[in-house]
Write a protein that holds these residues in place. Structure first.
Motif, PDB file in Angstrom:
ATOM      1  N   LEU A 163       0.832  -1.194   0.000  1.00  0.00           N
ATOM      2  CA  LEU A 163       0.000   0.000   0.000  1.00  0.00           C
ATOM      3  C   LEU A 163       0.871   1.250   0.000  1.00  0.00           C
ATOM      4  O   LEU A 163       1.840   1.343   0.764  1.00  0.00           O
ATOM      5  N   PHE A 164       0.504   2.223  -0.855  1.00  0.00           N
ATOM      6  CA  PHE A 164       1.257   3.466  -0.964  1.00  0.00           C
ATOM      7  C   PHE A 164       0.323   4.658  -0.782  1.00  0.00           C
ATOM      8  O   PHE A 164      -0.835   4.635  -1.205  1.00  0.00           O
ATOM      9  N   SER A 165       0.852   5.715  -0.155  1.00  0.00           N
ATOM     10  CA  SER A 165       0.119   6.957   0.041  1.00  0.00           C
ATOM     11  C   SER A 165       1.045   8.127  -0.268  1.00  0.00           C
ATOM     12  O   SER A 165       2.257   8.046  -0.038  1.00  0.00           O
ATOM     13  N   SER A 166       0.463   9.219  -0.785  1.00  0.00           N
ATOM     14  CA  SER A 166       1.289  10.374  -1.146  1.00  0.00           C
ATOM     15  C   SER A 166       0.929  11.639  -0.382  1.00  0.00           C
ATOM     16  O   SER A 166       1.582  12.658  -0.535  1.00  0.00           O
ATOM     17  N   GLY A 167      -0.121  11.605   0.418  1.00  0.00           N
ATOM     18  CA  GLY A 167      -0.509  12.819   1.120  1.00  0.00           C
ATOM     19  C   GLY A 167      -1.856  12.667   1.791  1.00  0.00           C
ATOM     20  O   GLY A 167      -2.389  11.562   1.923  1.00  0.00           O
ATOM     21  N   ASP A 168      -2.412  13.806   2.212  1.00  0.00           N
ATOM     22  CA  ASP A 168      -3.710  13.792   2.865  1.00  0.00           C
ATOM     23  C   ASP A 168      -4.653  14.739   2.138  1.00  0.00           C
ATOM     24  O   ASP A 168      -4.291  15.347   1.133  1.00  0.00           O
ATOM     25  N   CYS A 169      -5.880  14.868   2.644  1.00  0.00           N
ATOM     26  CA  CYS A 169      -6.888  15.643   1.922  1.00  0.00           C
ATOM     27  C   CYS A 169      -6.600  17.139   1.935  1.00  0.00           C
ATOM     28  O   CYS A 169      -7.150  17.878   1.123  1.00  0.00           O
ATOM     29  N   LEU A 170      -5.741  17.607   2.843  1.00  0.00           N
ATOM     30  CA  LEU A 170      -5.354  19.014   2.865  1.00  0.00           C
ATOM     31  C   LEU A 170      -4.070  19.274   2.091  1.00  0.00           C
ATOM     32  O   LEU A 170      -3.850  20.373   1.592  1.00  0.00           O
ATOM     33  N   LYS A 171      -3.224  18.261   1.992  1.00  0.00           N
ATOM     34  CA  LYS A 171      -1.945  18.389   1.302  1.00  0.00           C
ATOM     35  C   LYS A 171      -1.712  17.115   0.492  1.00  0.00           C
ATOM     36  O   LYS A 171      -1.102  16.166   0.976  1.00  0.00           O
ATOM     37  N   PRO A 172      -2.208  17.067  -0.768  1.00  0.00           N
ATOM     38  CA  PRO A 172      -2.151  15.832  -1.549  1.00  0.00           C
ATOM     39  C   PRO A 172      -0.741  15.352  -1.865  1.00  0.00           C
ATOM     40  O   PRO A 172      -0.558  14.190  -2.208  1.00  0.00           O
ATOM     41  N   TRP A 173       0.249  16.233  -1.749  1.00  0.00           N
ATOM     42  CA  TRP A 173       1.636  15.805  -1.949  1.00  0.00           C
ATOM     43  C   TRP A 173       2.473  16.329  -0.791  1.00  0.00           C
ATOM     44  O   TRP A 173       2.575  17.527  -0.569  1.00  0.00           O
ATOM     45  N   LYS A 174       3.079  15.407  -0.017  1.00  0.00           N
ATOM     46  CA  LYS A 174       3.858  15.781   1.160  1.00  0.00           C
ATOM     47  C   LYS A 174       5.355  15.841   0.877  1.00  0.00           C
ATOM     48  O   LYS A 174       6.152  15.994   1.796  1.00  0.00           O
ATOM     49  N   GLY A 175       5.736  15.689  -0.398  1.00  0.00           N
ATOM     50  CA  GLY A 175       7.148  15.737  -0.758  1.00  0.00           C
ATOM     51  C   GLY A 175       7.784  14.377  -0.886  1.00  0.00           C
ATOM     52  O   GLY A 175       8.932  14.257  -1.305  1.00  0.00           O
ATOM     53  N   HIS A 176       7.048  13.324  -0.539  1.00  0.00           N
ATOM     54  CA  HIS A 176       7.564  11.960  -0.644  1.00  0.00           C
ATOM     55  C   HIS A 176       6.394  10.981  -0.650  1.00  0.00           C
ATOM     56  O   HIS A 176       5.246  11.355  -0.411  1.00  0.00           O
ATOM     57  N   ILE A 177       6.699   9.717  -0.914  1.00  0.00           N
ATOM     58  CA  ILE A 177       5.702   8.648  -0.918  1.00  0.00           C
ATOM     59  C   ILE A 177       5.902   7.797   0.328  1.00  0.00           C
ATOM     60  O   ILE A 177       7.033   7.592   0.777  1.00  0.00           O
ATOM     61  N   GLU A 178       4.808   7.316   0.897  1.00  0.00           N
ATOM     62  CA  GLU A 178       4.884   6.456   2.070  1.00  0.00           C
ATOM     63  C   GLU A 178       4.305   5.080   1.754  1.00  0.00           C
ATOM     64  O   GLU A 178       3.374   4.956   0.954  1.00  0.00           O
ATOM     65  N   MET A 179       4.859   4.059   2.398  1.00  0.00           N
ATOM     66  CA  MET A 179       4.400   2.681   2.211  1.00  0.00           C
ATOM     67  C   MET A 179       3.981   2.113   3.564  1.00  0.00           C
ATOM     68  O   MET A 179       4.646   2.347   4.581  1.00  0.00           O
ATOM     69  N   TYR A 180       2.886   1.363   3.560  1.00  0.00           N
ATOM     70  CA  TYR A 180       2.364   0.812   4.806  1.00  0.00           C
ATOM     71  C   TYR A 180       3.129  -0.437   5.214  1.00  0.00           C
ATOM     72  O   TYR A 180       3.315  -1.365   4.420  1.00  0.00           O
ATOM     73  N   ASN A 181       3.587  -0.448   6.458  1.00  0.00           N
ATOM     74  CA  ASN A 181       4.283  -1.595   7.030  1.00  0.00           C
ATOM     75  C   ASN A 181       3.287  -2.349   7.905  1.00  0.00           C
ATOM     76  O   ASN A 181       2.984  -1.934   9.020  1.00  0.00           O
ATOM     77  N   GLY A 182       2.744  -3.449   7.371  1.00  0.00           N
ATOM     78  CA  GLY A 182       1.730  -4.197   8.096  1.00  0.00           C
ATOM     79  C   GLY A 182       2.248  -4.864   9.352  1.00  0.00           C
ATOM     80  O   GLY A 182       1.496  -5.056  10.315  1.00  0.00           O
ATOM     81  N   MET A 183       3.533  -5.205   9.380  1.00  0.00           N
ATOM     82  CA  MET A 183       4.104  -5.850  10.562  1.00  0.00           C
ATOM     83  C   MET A 183       4.163  -4.885  11.741  1.00  0.00           C
ATOM     84  O   MET A 183       3.872  -5.255  12.880  1.00  0.00           O
TER      85      MET A 183
END
Length: 211
Positions: free
Chosen positions: A94-114
């Motif tokens: 899973l990848f995310s790039s931002g939130d509803c107020l700031k769609p781009w935070k300057g980087h991409i984040e990946m979900y660590n399920g562990m």
């Protein structure tokens, strides 16, 4: 909150069981054969029927098990008070790039399920500014109208739209591509495309495979 599932073979929508919490501005994504509804605002327990009061839910994520036919709470899957903008699945991650107020935070984040947390993806820092970033003398400084993300294969495509400040007669669209499988030089971009007239994106991108 209610949810529905679409069956393309029958061309019809079927209601799913209700989630445990009424949600607003949440994000849905299919991952590992299940449906995840992440983030958003949730109705407070002291809300009355005449005036719904929403509050941030930092642990608000629910997953629908298609085999069991029920929703289960996933505690702490989204740690921010601000709801996510988009979450997409690529190659089982899973990848995310931002939130509803700031769609781009300057980087991409990946979900660590562990660890049940979001980590910054190495090499994903990139400047997708609120201006066009082009050096073309024919394009003065512009404001960004929208930014949306869509997965194709192992790549994340970011579509950004710009217009000149104070003018709506021309729009510039640019596509930025991040290869999640690359170890170096993961970013590249396509040539900007100029369009006449004002253009806005009212929803997120989706990927359709044509046969």
């Amino acid at each position: 909150s209610s949810a529905e599932v679409y069956d393309p073979a029958l061309d019809e929508w079927t209601p799913l069981p209700s989630m445990s919490t009424l949600r607003y501005k949440c994000v849905g994504v299919t991952w590992q054969g299940k449906i995840y509804v992440v983030g958003g605002f949730a109705e407070r327990g002291d809300s009355d029927l005449n005036m719904l009061t929403f509050s941030p839910q930092r642990s608000s994520a629910e997953v629908f098990d298609t085999r069991a036919g029920r929703w289960d709470l996933v505690a702490g899957m989204w740690q921010l008070d601000v709801p996510p903008n988009q979450i997409v699945a690529v190659d089982g991650k899973l990848f995310s790039s931002g939130d509803c107020l700031k769609p781009w935070k300057g980087h991409i984040e990946m979900y660590n399920g562990m660890l049940n947390m979001w980590d910054e993806v190495d090499g994903s820092c990139f400047q997708i500014s609120t201006s066009s970033g082009t050096n073309d003398e024919h394009w003065p400084p512009m404001e960004r109208l929208y930014l949306t993300m869509a997965p194709i294969g192992t790549q994340l495509y970011f579509l950004a739209g710009y217009r000149m400040a104070g003018e709506s007669s021309r729009t510039l669209s640019t596509v930025y591509i991040f290869d999640t499988s690359a170890t170096v030089d993961a970013w590249r971009s396509l040539a900007p495309m100029e369009e006449e007239g004002e253009k806005e994106l009212c929803s997120h991108c989706c990927v359709v495979q044509l046969y």
